[in-house]
Design a protein around this motif. Sequence first.
Motif: not given
Length: 263
Positions: A243-244, A251, A253
């Motif tokens: 999930t960012p 992307p 993270y």
Amino acid sequence: MKTFLMIFVLAMIASSCGFRKYVWFISLGYGAAVALIGAGLLFLFSRVLTVGTILECVLFIVYGCRLSGYLAYRDLKTAYAGRMKGEVKTNDGVSFAAKMGIWISAAILYALQTSPVTFRLMEGSGTDGFCMAGLVISAAGLILETTADLQKNKAKKKNPRRFVDTGLFRLVRCPNYFGEMVFWTGVFISGLNVYSSTLQWIVAILGYAGIIYVMFGGARRLEIRQDKNYGNDPEYRKYKSATPIMIPFIPLYSVKDHKWLVA
């Protein structure tokens, strides 16, 4: 220059609550400053207001009151829980000189952030496409922030010991910070056709860049705290890796190792 100075003074007045508790300079005082600036602009430019500029100022007031109200409620709840546990409230340990520095720098940032609306009113530009586009974007950001806060409160009431990965938190780990960035993106966009000098461009860009930096700094602090609290939980590690952290579908993270994000 005179108008901008008046906005800065309003920001200082509203954020002065930080002398009681220094974090309020950038929390309760932040929301109060934005709200007071919105009210101040309505008063200062009452003769040249249009529908669009009225809505921009009202949005500042709504944004600021919502933020300060939410943070005040959270602080009161935390303080009450501390008293129930017998914890003793101690001095925050921050010197007066340091508080002065935080107070002034924070008030400058708040004046810079709201400057696109100030410049629109100063230039007498009224309501146009950029103004309306900015309003829609800012309103969307405010809705995102509010929704994220409500979803987090609901999830924490159900399971206070677990990280939140429901609702908007399925898309991004910091949806409230993302909403904040969307809000101020709208404010910046609303003034793109009214900046009449290099100085105005610099002021608006500094305000926008400043709040984006602060949001990423806040995300870094949150990530460090969550890693400490949930780092041994396999579900959290899976959630974090997929999930960012700040912007949905981008992307990115983790920002934990970006030590330059010290805000």
